[in-house]
Design a protein around this motif. Structure first.
Motif, PDB file in Angstrom:
ATOM      1  N   VAL A 188      -1.903   6.058  -4.568  1.00 49.71           N
ATOM      2  CA  VAL A 188      -3.298   5.775  -4.258  1.00 49.71           C
ATOM      3  C   VAL A 188      -4.153   5.762  -5.523  1.00 49.71           C
ATOM      4  O   VAL A 188      -5.087   4.967  -5.642  1.00 49.71           O
ATOM      5  CB  VAL A 188      -3.840   6.775  -3.209  1.00 49.71           C
ATOM      6  CG1 VAL A 188      -3.827   8.188  -3.727  1.00 49.71           C
ATOM      7  CG2 VAL A 188      -5.246   6.387  -2.768  1.00 49.71           C
TER       8      VAL A 188
ATOM      9  N   ILE B 253       0.832  -1.207   0.000  1.00 46.93           N
ATOM     10  CA  ILE B 253       0.000   0.000   0.000  1.00 46.93           C
ATOM     11  C   ILE B 253       0.868   1.260   0.000  1.00 46.93           C
ATOM     12  O   ILE B 253       0.605   2.223  -0.726  1.00 46.93           O
ATOM     13  CB  ILE B 253      -0.945   0.007   1.221  1.00 46.93           C
ATOM     14  CG1 ILE B 253      -1.936  -1.150   1.144  1.00 46.93           C
ATOM     15  CG2 ILE B 253      -1.672   1.353   1.330  1.00 46.93           C
ATOM     16  CD1 ILE B 253      -2.982  -1.032   0.071  1.00 46.93           C
TER      17      ILE B 253
ATOM     18  N   ASN C 225      -6.325   2.009   1.679  1.00 45.55           N
ATOM     19  CA  ASN C 225      -5.103   2.816   1.596  1.00 45.55           C
ATOM     20  C   ASN C 225      -4.809   3.491   2.931  1.00 45.55           C
ATOM     21  O   ASN C 225      -3.701   3.419   3.465  1.00 45.55           O
ATOM     22  CB  ASN C 225      -5.266   3.875   0.501  1.00 45.55           C
ATOM     23  CG  ASN C 225      -4.051   4.784   0.418  1.00 45.55           C
ATOM     24  OD1 ASN C 225      -4.018   5.816   1.066  1.00 45.55           O
ATOM     25  ND2 ASN C 225      -3.053   4.375  -0.345  1.00 45.55           N
TER      26      ASN C 225
END
Lengths: 245, 247
Positions: free
Chosen positions: A95, A90, A124
């Motif tokens: 994103v 992540i 996220n």
């Protein structure tokens, strides 16, 4: 005088075209609503999942030396490894790439854009929240844990009565910061066709061929939102401080 | 008086990961019910490690600890239950800073012993009264002096009605003028017959209150006996040189 008057009537005309004509303000309202829903949903998901990851990571860091080999140690070890992998994935990708993967690959069959958006931004945010909460847990003196354990509390009780309340208070400013970042990060939701505040401005730009008013308009709305939430969080922080000091 | 053994330690070992030295290297000792045992020794001698092993805050790497005949180092032993009956007082007090004094004292009895709030508070207030801090029940720990915090820490442990109290250098972090008030509480506790094990540098306390003094060095018990044995008739060279430095 005439200069200012002309400028003002120009602004008013632009405002009318951007927001009043054909009820275009409705795009902004829809966008604002979606931005808020996605942000609030994502922050709740982020805190829930982030807290779990933080607990796994800090429990492992603090106890694996003392744990007896066995099923529970193996489970915690695997969970810790998965958590670290998750954080790496992540935090190692943008994103906007993550949200596109979720929309067009993983949840390509879903029609619920809002829900997909909440999941994408929540997943996220969880990675960042996890590290915030973990640093909060690690910042609590080990003596607090020892005092809890010496009274006879088990690990979970010690965490919930003694460590986490103190950790939460310490990380509240950082969590608030994450919430505000998240609110602004949702501006990339337009990449997957979710009508958030930024995309609403984009739609108005597209139909009116004007950029100034819709963009400045949403910038002001974001700013007001951030100022409002900062004020709210400041109030909460002061209240927490007063209640125990 | 019959000697009724409460804690029996046999061959206790503690080897810290990544270190070559053994913090504890075969400690054998028994603590009788009602006894006040004081553990002395140079820093790094393993005395705190030994004390922390007694309630498994440190996990021993060898040996056994029998409490009332039950081996608490057994993997199947429910250590949380044993700890409920073993109070511990730390060098740095470790009060919970987000709770009032009263809440610090009632939390464990309410959650672990199933006491009602009224019962727990009544007991806590009685103890606060005894140490002269009843007026601070609603205060937060940071509003108290070190000596007051440590007295609260002692009676917080007493709220669980322990059978034995462990003290890990309880006065070492205090300003000198506050040491006396904490030692007074400990002396009163000893007079009431509480079983105590105390790591301390307060030799006056050891001499006056202890029935059993243990001298440790390099992870082992070098000498043990009555205060008079240890302080007036030391046998080993190591104890003599230790006493020469501190007295």
């Amino acid at each position: 005088m005439t200069g200012i008057a002309a400028w003002w009537s120009n602004i008013a005309a632009q405002f009318t075209v951007a927001f009043i004509v054909k009820d275009r303000w409705k795009y902004i309202v829809t966008g604002l609503r979606n931005t808020l829903i996605v942000t609030l949903g994502a922050v709740l998901l982020g805190i829930a999942l982030g807290a779990v990851i933080a607990l796994v990571r800090s429990s492992w860091d603090r106890t694996h030396d003392d744990m007896r080999p066995g099923f529970s140690k193996a489970c915690l070890g695997v969970a810790n490894w998965l958590s670290k992998l998750y954080l790496t994935l992540i935090r190692g990708t943008p994103v906007v790439v993550q949200i596109m993967i979720l929309f067009f690959v993983i949840m390509a069959n879903s029609n619920n854009k809002i829900l997909t958006g909440i999941i994408a931004f929540g997943l996220n945010s969880a990675a960042y929240v996890a590290e915030i909460i973990r640093s909060g847990i690690m910042s609590i003196d080990i003596g607090q844990t020892e005092a809890g354990r010496s009274l006879g509390f088990n690990y979970t009780q010690t965490m919930s009565f003694v460590v986490l309340p103190q950790a939460f208070k310490n990380v509240l400013p950082a969590l608030a910061n994450e919430f505000i970042s998240l609110l602004k990060e949702t501006a990339v939701a337009g990449y997957v066709g979710l009508t958030d505040l930024t995309r609403a401005a984009g739609i108005i730009r597209g139909v009116t061929y004007q950029s100034f008013m819709p963009l400045i308009g949403i910038a002001i709305i974001y700013l007001v939102l951030v100022i409002f939430f900062s004020w709210l969080i400041g109030k909460l922080e002061r209240r927490l401080r007063n209640s125990d000091h | 008086m019959t000697t009724d053994t409460l804690i029996e330690v046999k061959g206790l070992q503690k080897h810290f990961k990544g270190g070559d030295i053994k913090a504890l290297n075969g400690v054998d000792v028994s603590i009788a019910r009602g006894e006040v045992m004081v553990i002395i020794g140079p820093s790094g001698s393993g005395k705190s490690t030994f004390l922390r092993c007694l309630n498994l805050l440190e996990k021993p790497t060898g040996g056994t600890i029998l409490v009332d005949g039950a081996d608490i180092t057994d993997p199947k032993a429910d250590i949380n239950r044993y700890r409920q009956h073993m109070g511990m007082v730390f060098q740095h007090f470790n009060l919970f800073p987000h709770m009032t004094v009263l809440r610090n004292m009632t939390l464990a009895p309410m959650k672990l012993l199933g006491k009602s709030r009224a019962e727990a508070e009544e007991k806590a207030m009685a103890l606060l009264e005894r140490v002269g801090l009843a007026d601070r029940a609603g205060a937060y720990p940071h509003q108290l002096s070190g000596g007051q915090q440590q007295r609260i820490a002692i009676i917080r442990a007493l709220c669980m009605e322990p059978e034995v109290m462990l003290f890990d250098e309880p006065t070492s972090a205090l300003d000198p003028e506050m040491v006396g008030e904490v030692l007074e509480v400990m002396k009163a506790l000893a007079r009431d017959g509480m079983t105590m094990a105390c790591v301390t540098h307060e030799m006056g306390f050891a001499r006056e209150v202890a029935n059993h003094v243990v001298f440790m060095d390099e992870g082992k018990i070098v000498e043990q006996g009555t205060p008079s044995d240890i302080f007036d008739h030391p046998q080993s060279e190591r104890l003599r040189s230790f006493l020469a430095k501190i007295l």
